[in-house]
Design an enzyme around this catalytic site. Structure first.
Site, PDB file in Angstrom:
ATOM      1  N   GLU A 220     -17.535 -53.040 -50.652  1.00 46.12           N
ATOM      2  CA  GLU A 220     -16.875 -53.020 -49.340  1.00 46.12           C
ATOM      3  C   GLU A 220     -15.720 -54.010 -49.355  1.00 46.12           C
ATOM      4  O   GLU A 220     -15.894 -55.171 -49.714  1.00 46.12           O
ATOM      5  CB  GLU A 220     -17.841 -53.460 -48.241  1.00 46.12           C
ATOM      6  CG  GLU A 220     -18.924 -52.470 -47.905  1.00 46.12           C
ATOM      7  CD  GLU A 220     -19.780 -52.979 -46.736  1.00 46.12           C
ATOM      8  OE1 GLU A 220     -19.330 -53.867 -45.989  1.00 46.12           O
ATOM      9  OE2 GLU A 220     -20.905 -52.494 -46.595  1.00 46.12           O
TER      10      GLU A 220
ATOM     11  N   ASP B  72     -18.786 -59.819 -36.248  1.00 43.70           N
ATOM     12  CA  ASP B  72     -18.974 -60.779 -37.335  1.00 43.70           C
ATOM     13  C   ASP B  72     -19.412 -62.147 -36.855  1.00 43.70           C
ATOM     14  O   ASP B  72     -18.979 -62.626 -35.811  1.00 43.70           O
ATOM     15  CB  ASP B  72     -17.672 -60.923 -38.134  1.00 43.70           C
ATOM     16  CG  ASP B  72     -17.450 -59.725 -39.044  1.00 43.70           C
ATOM     17  OD1 ASP B  72     -18.416 -59.331 -39.713  1.00 43.70           O
ATOM     18  OD2 ASP B  72     -16.332 -59.187 -39.058  1.00 43.70           O
TER      19      ASP B  72
END
Lengths: 260, 404
Positions: free
Chosen positions: A51, A62
């Site tokens: 990724e 996040d």
């Protein structure tokens, strides 16, 4: 590049009797110039899919580590086009995925972003703030252009949602706990029943992310799921020694891979 | 004016705007909220409880009165809807009362909210205190510093204030952090959003709660003049006070004017005039207009008014702009400061800097409005006590610099 790359990667690891290892790095951290060496190091360390995060100013899925990496990458002036250019030049046998936020996709034009990603050699897009109800209408188009829009499942997901994403492509990105990205000390007890429940509805491979940081956790998760995603813990290791990022990444990923 | 379609549609869309752009973890919570809100909306007892609180606790209806000296100076009648007279000093509490009642119905025990200037944080902490609920408020570190008094108010009211240091340390970052909290504690937590922004059903729900402003104003204005105003003017940050007064007038022959913050001037790039720029994008759960760069990275907003200092705007405002139902204009920091003084001198009312933007537009457009025989209704969304320190500091020596 064809649409079976993700499928092939999971098939290979299944034949080897282990889960796929899917590490994450933020493009532009420590520097954009490091991205290609990092990807090669991850592959050398044993990554099965990789990724690549395109940093966004407001990464609301996040935790602190990946926020910090995105902030530093953007402060370094990294642009979407530069990332596409660098990724285009990377030679690897491992399928690459972009992880970013929906505004960057929307701003470029959804179809344009998908087309550009495909041309750069990207096999799938992971967009945490683009849930199935909003992205479903683009699934077929993306699939026709050899890019999988990776569907998500979470501990809160309903059965109708799991039935819906059975029509998705690539793999199911399973969020192991309610929350944001970042290392956690244990594997959540609810994970095994969650993966079992997803598999009752969906035939795609199930990869698990959010919170996996150690070889022990990777091993435990790998017994439950088809894929193990590691992001924050790897980026944290890079932050401790950014000058030697590729070497750190290779060693870190090898440690996880050996545990699977 | 033809009948407008009922908005939003079943997918939470206002034409092309709106929607639900949040992590999959939160989608069931949004469905749960939509269902609970729909049920509450059709429940007479919910409405009665909310209205009783607005009357006996908040102090509604708020007055609507002609500003006689301002009218005389400008040469046309100007009326003020006095949202500054609500308990806690602004319109924000109309919405927090409604959402806290809904949170109780849903059995949620933990309340979170984001705040910019601190007005929504105070209004949330107030409503939570009234019902003995624990509130946690996310506020950008920069705002914590420049709005110290509101931070103390929230703490007095029993709320915990989390200072957010990520990104630009302002409202957008506080909102990111509130969403991160919600995604983590989704099962027991109710997120009280303070404006007509966020994923569906928030823009609709906040609009409905704030529509009490326009519903009252429409009745009051007709009683006072037996007609309609020609113009309704209100400041737009996220857009809750303006949508609250606009919405009940949307099918009436009235010009709706939303006033954005031009900050130091649109041309300087240091502003918060999101609709004026009219660039579509997706932030905090909905598709609307955004301040952003060519890649889609969010750009920091700037305004002397912390309440307007937000790089996005509610999706229904984007829709009103798109269809032409409302016009959006902008006013600079300096113009707003001048209006802050004018209203205090003319009417004995110190307006919030947000509201001063609306007053400033009326003053700026004096000639046009006078020759059009205008009857202007301004939504005075809040009182200016909270801004007195900042204005004083700005005028005592920070001329030309950023007021903090």
């Amino acid at each position: 590049m064809d649409k079976s790359r993700i499928k092939d990667a999971f098939q290979k690891t299944r034949q080897e009797g282990r889960a796929a290892l899917i590490p994450y790095v933020t493009a532009g951290y420590p520097t954009l110039g490091m991205l290609a060496p990092l990807v090669r190091a991850l592959e050398a360390g044993g990554a099965d899919l990789i990724e690549i995060g395109i940093p966004f100013s407001d990464p609301l899925a996040d935790g602190p580590i990946l926020q910090e990496a995105a902030t530093r990458a953007l402060a370094g002036g990294v642009r979407v086009q530069q990332i596409l250019d660098v990724v285009s030049g990377i030679e690897t046998s491992v399928p690459l995925l972009f992880l970013t936020y929906v505004n960057l996709v929307y701003r470029r034009g959804i179809e344009q972003f998908i087309r550009d990603s495909h041309e750069a050699g990207i096999s799938g897009l992971i967009i945490p703030d683009w849930p199935w109800v909003e992205s479903a209408q683009h699934q077929a188009w993306a699939h026709d252009h050899d890019v999988a829009l990776i569907p998500f499942a979470a501990p809160t997901s309903t059965d109708p949602h799991l039935d819906a994403i059975a029509h998705g492509h690539g793999f199911v990105y399973t969020v192991s706990v309610t929350g944001v990205t970042g290392a956690r000390t244990t594997v959540d007890k609810g994970l095994a029943p969650l993966v079992t429940r997803i598999k009752e509805h969906v035939s795609l491979p199930v990869a698990v992310g959010f919170g996996i940081s150690t070889p022990e956790q990777a091993r435990e998760t790998g017994r439950i799921a088809d894929g193990v995603i590691v992001g924050s813990a790897l980026v944290k290791a890079l932050m401790e020694d950014p000058d030697h990022a590729p070497a750190v990444a290779e060693r870190f990923v090898k440690g996880l891979r050996d545990a699977l | 004016m033809g009948k407008m379609k009922l908005m939003p549609d079943a997918h939470g869309r206002f034409g092309p705007f709106g929607g639900q752009y949040v992590p999959e973890t939160l989608m069931p919570a949004l469905d749960e909220l939509s269902a609970a809100y729909h049920q509450a909306k059709t429940d007479k007892s919910f409405h009665e409880e909310w209205m009783a609180l607005l009357k006996d606790y908040v102090g509604r209806p708020t007055p609507l009165r002609q500003a006689f000296r301002m009218s005389e100076k400008l040469g046309f009648p100007v009326y003020l809807k006095r949202e500054d007279l609500n308990h806690t000093g602004a319109h924000k509490i109309n919405n927090t009362m409604g959402q806290i009642l809904l949170a109780r119905r849903m059995g949620k025990t933990r309340i979170i909210a984001e705040t910019g200037a601190g007005q929504h944080g105070v209004a949330t902490a107030t409503a939570a205190a009234l019902f003995g609920l624990k509130a946690e408020i996310y506020m950008g570190a920069e705002d914590v510093e420049r709005q110290a008094l509101n931070v103390y108010r929230m703490r007095l009211l029993g709320a915990e204030v989390h200072s957010v240091h990520s990104g630009t340390s302002t409202l957008k970052d506080a909102t990111n952090e509130a969403i991160r909290d919600w995604v983590t504690n989704v099962r027991d937590t109710f997120y009280v959003i303070g404006s007509v922004v966020g994923p569906h059903p928030y823009p609709m729900m906040v609009r409905d709660f704030q529509s009490i402003i326009g519903i009252e104003a429409r009745r009051q204005f007709r009683q006072l003049t037996s007609g309609f105003p020609t113009h309704i003017v209100a400041p737009v940050g996220g857009g809750s006070n303006s949508m609250g007064i606009f919405y009940p007038f949307r099918q009436d022959p009235v010009a709706l004017i939303g006033v954005e913050a031009a900050g130091e001037g649109i041309e300087t790039g240091r502003h918060a005039a999101t609709i004026t720029m009219a660039e579509r994008g997706i932030l905090h759960g909905s598709l609307s207009y955004l301040l952003q760069d060519a890649d889609g990275q969010i750009q920091p907003a700037h305004s002397i008014s912390a309440g307007l200092d937000y790089p996005g705007v509610g999706p229904e405002h984007a829709y009103f702009h798109h269809t032409g139902r409302a016009q959006y204009v902008s006013i600079t920091d300096q113009e707003a400061l001048d209006a802050f003084h004018r209203l205090a001198e003319w009417e004995g009312i110190i307006p919030a800097l947000e509201s001063a933007h609306a007053i400033a537009w009326v003053i700026k457009e004096q000639k046009v409005l006078e020759s059009a025989n205008a009857r202007v209704l301004v939504n005075l969304s809040g009182r200016g006590d909270k801004d007195v320190d900042a204005v004083l500091g700005y005028e005592e020596g920070n001329h030309g610099q950023e007021p903090h």
